[in-house]
Design a protein around this motif. Structure first.
Motif, PDB file in Angstrom:
ATOM      1  N   VAL A  87      46.395  16.018   8.253  1.00 55.43           N
ATOM      2  CA  VAL A  87      46.927  14.704   8.622  1.00 55.43           C
ATOM      3  C   VAL A  87      48.240  14.848   9.368  1.00 55.43           C
ATOM      4  N   VAL A  88      49.163  15.655   8.847  1.00 58.23           N
ATOM      5  CA  VAL A  88      50.461  15.823   9.491  1.00 58.23           C
ATOM      6  C   VAL A  88      50.306  16.522  10.833  1.00 58.23           C
ATOM      7  N   GLY A  89      49.289  17.353  10.969  1.00 60.70           N
ATOM      8  CA  GLY A  89      49.024  17.988  12.251  1.00 60.70           C
ATOM      9  C   GLY A  89      48.600  16.984  13.312  1.00 60.70           C
ATOM     10  N   GLN A  90      47.815  15.988  12.921  1.00 57.97           N
ATOM     11  CA  GLN A  90      47.430  14.932  13.855  1.00 57.97           C
ATOM     12  C   GLN A  90      48.638  14.085  14.249  1.00 57.97           C
ATOM     13  N   GLN A  91      49.525  13.813  13.292  1.00 57.55           N
ATOM     14  CA  GLN A  91      50.719  13.025  13.601  1.00 57.55           C
ATOM     15  C   GLN A  91      51.637  13.747  14.582  1.00 57.55           C
ATOM     16  N   ALA A  92      51.657  15.074  14.528  1.00 64.79           N
ATOM     17  CA  ALA A  92      52.546  15.855  15.383  1.00 64.79           C
ATOM     18  C   ALA A  92      52.220  15.710  16.861  1.00 64.79           C
ATOM     19  N   ARG A  93      50.998  15.267  17.178  1.00 64.59           N
ATOM     20  CA  ARG A  93      50.603  15.149  18.580  1.00 64.59           C
ATOM     21  C   ARG A  93      51.327  14.030  19.303  1.00 64.59           C
TER      22      ARG A  93
END
Length: 457
Positions: free
Chosen positions: A303-309
């Protein structure tokens, strides 16, 4: 809706007028932008100290008053608001402490500029926040302070102690963040425990999870945050109970409920509780949150990886705390929960080895953040640190471990237990599952729908 409407500027002004513990110091947007904004901080002055309760580390560590005030820096950066910690600050003041807590720029009462508009995301950075901390200490006329930091707050505390040693009397680092690679450690710890089964106590859980993924019961590539959340609030026993229910064809209600809560946008943007949007640049571009997300099985960073985009990519750490740690001269106590999979204990142990003379206190059956889940331990550690005696606390580990969890953490754990019990025992749940199975069978075999019309001879 504009953020100024969401945060209701007039209501903020009213709140500031009726509270006498909220202070304002005007800060420049940045070194390159001289415009000012109101940075808020709370100061809770000491009251007559009460006697510590039995089992909280004994009597006062010293007969004299605390040597310095305490600066609390909560986890974040999106959780840097003072309002959720009112009760904790009053409890510490009741123990005779002078308590400071700063609002992070871009969060809570320090989110808006002097015109009521959001601060530019470009001026929200780790180095500016460090300067804000110094400005608060100057405004409060506090030359030296004992710092209690949690997670990202512990990251700031380490930087403050290393770069400005004259301002830091002592440190308590709770579930510390030490760098971008911490997430890789946490990722490996979760997978080792619940996917690879490297620990004998969880090997059967891991094998069952792998089977459920192979059968399509769960999506292994999105299961990491769910397993992590259940572990943090219920421990390995709760994860085992949920996985066992899934293996029996139940448990999907609890599993999906946790997954849906974690995916809700409001969880990241709740005024004065969690305000992720303006601080996202610190989280991802400077601290590297989500940088190690790989989309593999049981990845807790999906989830946090998707937000980083949504923000500029991470290119490297602004501060190298591993290099700075040996320069810390303040007496340091590092706290870690042995069940913490957000900041696993190995991170705390390695940090203790880097800081000269640091002490380690490991709390069995505790997860991430004593401040949020074991606040009585926080109160004792902060008080003893202000007295200059925190190094004595590891010998009271058993007494501290026996202290109860916070009411909020108890409520979350109890709610999870109830949800699992309902799916395990509820006749209504059994009826629903039975009806669902009959509908599926009727869809496969239409004759099943006519069974009730057959007469028995």
């Amino acid at each position: 809706m504009r953020s100024v409407d969401l945060f209701d500027r007039p209501a903020q002004d009213d709140l500031l007028q009726i509270r006498n513990d909220l202070m304002t110091v005007y800060r420049e947007f940045s070194a390159a932008d001289p415009r000012l904004f109101p940075l808020r901080y709370a100061r809770t002055v000491p009251r007559r100290a009460r006697r510590p309760a039995a089992g909280t580390g004994g009597t006062s560590p010293a007969g004299a008053p605390p040597q310095v005030p305490v600066l609390l820096i909560p986890d974040g950066p999106g959780r840097g608001s003072v309002l959720p910690y009112d009760v904790l600050r009053r409890a510490l003041a009741g123990r005779g402490l002078d308590v400071l807590m700063m609002e992070h720029r871009g969060v809570g009462l320090s989110r808006l500029d002097s015109t009521g508009e959001d601060l530019p995301a470009s001026v929200i950075s780790v180095r500016e926040v460090l300067d804000d901390l110094l400005a608060v200490l100057d405004h409060a006329r506090v030359p030296r302070v004992s710092v209690y930091g949690v997670g990202y707050g512990a990251y700031l505390a380490q930087a403050l102690a290393a770069l400005h040693p004259g301002r830091v009397h002592s440190l308590v680092l709770d579930s510390p963040l030490t760098g971008a690679d911490d997430e890789r450690v946490a990722q490996a710890a979760l997978r080792g425990l619940y996917w690879e089964g490297t620990e004998p106590s969880t090997s059967t859980i891991a094998s069952t999870l792998r089977r459920l993924a192979a059968e399509g019961v769960i999506d292994a590539h999105r299961a990491g945050p769910v397993v992590l959340a259940v572990h943090e609030h219920g421990g390995p026993s709760a994860v085992r109970d949920l996985v066992d229910l899934l293996a029996l064809g139940r448990g999907q209600l609890t599993w999906n409920s946790v997954r849906q809560v974690l995916n809700q946008e409001w969880l990241q943007n709740t005024p004065y509780v969690m305000e992720y949007d303006l601080t996202a640049r610190i989280s991802h571009s400077e601290l590297g949150h989500g940088h190690h997300a790989d989309g593999g099985p049981l990845d807790p960073l999906v989830v946090v990886g998707q937000q980083a985009r949504a923000v500029p990519p991470f290119t490297g750490e602004v501060l190298d705390l591993h290099q700075l740690a040996p320069a810390i001269t303040a007496p340091t106590l590092v706290l870690t929960g042995r069940q913490d999979l957000v900041s696993p204990p190995v991170i705390a142990r390695e940090l203790v080895a880097r800081i000269p003379g640091a002490d380690l206190l490991e709390v069995p059956r505790a997860g991430h953040s004593m401040l949020d889940t074991r606040s009585q331990i926080t109160q004792v550690a902060a008080r003893w640190s202000a007295f200059g005696a925190a190094h004595l606390l590891p010998q009271y580990a058993a007494e501290l471990t026996a202290l109860p969890a916070t009411p909020t953490d108890q409520a979350l754990s109890r709610g999870l237990q109830i949800a699992l019990a309902v799916e395990r025992y509820s006749p209504w749940r059994l009826w629903v599952e039975s009806a669902k199975a009959k509908r599926e069978q009727a869809h496969v075999d239409p004759r099943a729908r006519r069974t009730r019309h057959v007469k028995l001879d």
